[in-house]
Scaffold this motif. Structure first.
Motif, PDB file in Angstrom:
ATOM      1  N   ASP A 237      -9.399  46.990 -32.075  1.00 13.80           N
ATOM      2  CA  ASP A 237      -8.480  47.917 -32.754  1.00 13.80           C
ATOM      3  C   ASP A 237      -7.406  47.082 -33.443  1.00 13.80           C
ATOM      4  OD1 ASP A 237      -6.982  50.060 -33.587  1.00 13.80           O
ATOM      5  OD2 ASP A 237      -7.059  51.108 -31.666  1.00 13.80           O
ATOM      6  N   ILE A 238      -7.328  47.166 -34.782  1.00 13.62           N
ATOM      7  CA  ILE A 238      -6.478  46.234 -35.531  1.00 13.62           C
ATOM      8  C   ILE A 238      -5.358  46.916 -36.326  1.00 13.62           C
ATOM      9  CG2 ILE A 238      -8.338  44.545 -35.751  1.00 13.62           C
ATOM     10  CD1 ILE A 238      -8.666  45.542 -38.686  1.00 13.62           C
ATOM     11  N   ILE A 239      -5.249  48.242 -36.248  1.00 11.62           N
ATOM     12  CA  ILE A 239      -4.290  48.958 -37.091  1.00 11.62           C
ATOM     13  C   ILE A 239      -3.006  49.247 -36.300  1.00 11.62           C
ATOM     14  CG2 ILE A 239      -3.872  50.959 -38.543  1.00 11.62           C
ATOM     15  CD1 ILE A 239      -6.094  49.077 -39.507  1.00 11.62           C
ATOM     16  N   PRO A 240      -1.868  48.700 -36.741  1.00  8.95           N
ATOM     17  CA  PRO A 240      -0.599  48.967 -36.039  1.00  8.95           C
ATOM     18  C   PRO A 240      -0.047  50.336 -36.417  1.00  8.95           C
ATOM     19  CG  PRO A 240      -0.178  47.621 -37.953  1.00  8.95           C
ATOM     20  CD  PRO A 240      -1.673  47.811 -37.903  1.00  8.95           C
ATOM     21  N   THR A 241       1.043  50.719 -35.792  1.00 11.87           N
ATOM     22  CA  THR A 241       1.711  51.962 -36.147  1.00 11.87           C
ATOM     23  C   THR A 241       3.187  51.851 -35.796  1.00 11.87           C
ATOM     24  OG1 THR A 241       1.551  54.380 -36.043  1.00 11.87           O
ATOM     25  CG2 THR A 241       1.416  53.195 -33.945  1.00 11.87           C
TER      26      THR A 241
ATOM     27  N   PRO B 127      14.803  57.030 -30.588  1.00 14.20           N
ATOM     28  CA  PRO B 127      14.205  55.700 -30.482  1.00 14.20           C
ATOM     29  C   PRO B 127      12.955  55.584 -31.354  1.00 14.20           C
ATOM     30  CG  PRO B 127      14.791  56.519 -28.315  1.00 14.20           C
ATOM     31  CD  PRO B 127      14.970  57.664 -29.268  1.00 14.20           C
ATOM     32  N   HIS B 128      12.786  54.426 -31.976  1.00 14.34           N
ATOM     33  CA  HIS B 128      11.601  54.191 -32.807  1.00 14.34           C
ATOM     34  C   HIS B 128      11.307  52.701 -32.811  1.00 14.34           C
ATOM     35  CE1 HIS B 128      13.965  52.527 -36.211  1.00 14.34           C
ATOM     36  NE2 HIS B 128      14.895  53.375 -35.789  1.00 14.34           N
ATOM     37  N   GLY B 129      10.054  52.352 -33.049  1.00 11.06           N
ATOM     38  CA  GLY B 129       9.731  50.939 -33.061  1.00 11.06           C
ATOM     39  C   GLY B 129       8.273  50.652 -33.380  1.00 11.06           C
ATOM     40  N   TYR B 130       8.025  49.401 -33.699  1.00  8.90           N
ATOM     41  CA  TYR B 130       6.690  48.905 -34.067  1.00  8.90           C
ATOM     42  C   TYR B 130       5.786  48.860 -32.847  1.00  8.90           C
ATOM     43  CZ  TYR B 130       3.129  45.672 -35.901  1.00  8.90           C
ATOM     44  OH  TYR B 130       1.951  45.089 -36.294  1.00  8.90           O
ATOM     45  N   ILE B 131       4.546  49.316 -33.048  1.00  6.34           N
ATOM     46  CA  ILE B 131       3.538  49.287 -31.989  1.00  6.34           C
ATOM     47  C   ILE B 131       2.406  48.368 -32.450  1.00  6.34           C
ATOM     48  CG2 ILE B 131       1.984  50.642 -30.544  1.00  6.34           C
ATOM     49  CD1 ILE B 131       4.976  51.267 -30.136  1.00  6.34           C
ATOM     50  N   SER B 132       2.266  47.231 -31.791  1.00  8.16           N
ATOM     51  CA  SER B 132       1.298  46.217 -32.197  1.00  8.16           C
ATOM     52  C   SER B 132      -0.115  46.567 -31.733  1.00  8.16           C
ATOM     53  CB  SER B 132       1.701  44.861 -31.607  1.00  8.16           C
ATOM     54  OG  SER B 132       0.655  43.920 -31.773  1.00  8.16           O
TER      55      SER B 132
ATOM     56  N   GLU C 206       9.762  41.537 -22.636  1.00 12.03           N
ATOM     57  CA  GLU C 206      10.730  40.694 -23.324  1.00 12.03           C
ATOM     58  C   GLU C 206      10.222  40.181 -24.661  1.00 12.03           C
ATOM     59  OE1 GLU C 206      11.748  37.611 -20.596  1.00 12.03           O
ATOM     60  OE2 GLU C 206      12.790  38.960 -19.203  1.00 12.03           O
ATOM     61  N   GLY C 207       9.182  40.785 -25.178  1.00  9.97           N
ATOM     62  CA  GLY C 207       8.604  40.345 -26.440  1.00  9.97           C
ATOM     63  C   GLY C 207       9.456  40.727 -27.641  1.00  9.97           C
ATOM     64  N   PRO C 208       8.987  40.353 -28.848  1.00 12.53           N
ATOM     65  CA  PRO C 208       9.779  40.593 -30.065  1.00 12.53           C
ATOM     66  C   PRO C 208       9.946  42.074 -30.412  1.00 12.53           C
ATOM     67  CG  PRO C 208       7.580  39.794 -30.622  1.00 12.53           C
ATOM     68  CD  PRO C 208       7.731  39.641 -29.143  1.00 12.53           C
ATOM     69  N   TYR C 209       9.089  42.936 -29.861  1.00 12.12           N
ATOM     70  CA  TYR C 209       9.182  44.357 -30.173  1.00 12.12           C
ATOM     71  C   TYR C 209       9.533  45.186 -28.942  1.00 12.12           C
ATOM     72  CZ  TYR C 209       7.031  42.643 -34.392  1.00 12.12           C
ATOM     73  OH  TYR C 209       6.783  41.922 -35.543  1.00 12.12           O
TER      74      TYR C 209
END
Length: 210
Positions: free
Chosen positions: A95-99, A82-87, A189-192
């Motif tokens: 803290d403004i840097i995603p990963t 599993p992998h995915g965007y972390i807002s 239920e969000g986009p990520y």
């Protein structure tokens, strides 16, 4: 992969679990013609995969074995969990840097070519492994002659992993409060949203929940 010591995954059993749950692997070869990549399902040889040993059984469709120069040199297999965007909106204020969180393993070894009989047995096992979960499973035994004709278009391989490099990058650098928000967002239920990634995070941060 990037050398990130705090994300290292060194337990062979965790790598075996990753492969069991995500058997669709990428095989990469450095050949005389350059880099070649293909994608196939591989299963663990459970009897041989004990202790530190990881042994995989799979097949390639002909003529991929020629393109990969199979059996002539080491190859790399990539297992992707599993992998995915972390807002950063799930982080602390400011803290403004995603990963991107992920669980990934690179495995190296030199493939051994299976005999025709070993290959048909491996294909039979592969089919039965996945068919066991459907209501009316079908298998190669229903038409052995036809199955053997189809099997001639494949080549079976066994790969004894000589080394691996794996990462479980799952927000280990964040506070428990931020981790809880990330998990909640992944389970929402969000986009990520990504329940599978949330489960992996729970395994690392609170094994009691896994």
């Amino acid at each position: 992969m990037r050398h990130t010591p705090h994300y290292l995954l060194t337990d062979p059993e965790e790598v075996r679990r990753l492969i069991r749950e995500n058997p669709w692997l990428t095989i990469v070869s450095h050949t005389a013609a350059g880099l070649v990549a293909s994608h196939y399902a591989f299963l663990l040889d459970e009897e041989a995969s004990t202790g530190d040993d990881i042994v995989l059984i799979g097949h390639l469709g002909r003529p991929d074995e020629v393109a990969h120069e199979l059996g002539r040199h080491e190859v790399m297999l990539i297992a992707q969990g599993p992998h995915g965007y972390i807002s950063p909106s799930w982080y602390a204020p400011g803290d403004i840097i995603p990963t991107w969180n992920h669980v990934t393993a690179h495995l190296w070894g030199t493939p051994e070519i299976l005999s025709d009989e070993e290959n048909i047995a491996a294909l039979d096992h592969l089919t039965n492994h996945f068919e066991q979960h459907v209501d009316e499973p079908r298998g190669l035994h229903l038409d052995p002659e036809y199955s053997r004709r189809v099997a001639r278009g494949t080549i079976g391989v066994r790969l004894r992993v000589s080394r691996f490099d794996a990462r479980a990058k799952l927000s280990q650098n964040k506070t428990p409060e931020v981790v809880d928000r990330i998990v909640a967002a992944l389970e929402g239920e969000g986009p990520y949203a990504h329940p599978g990634l949330a489960r992996e995070m729970r395994r690392v941060h609170d094994p009691r929940d896994s």
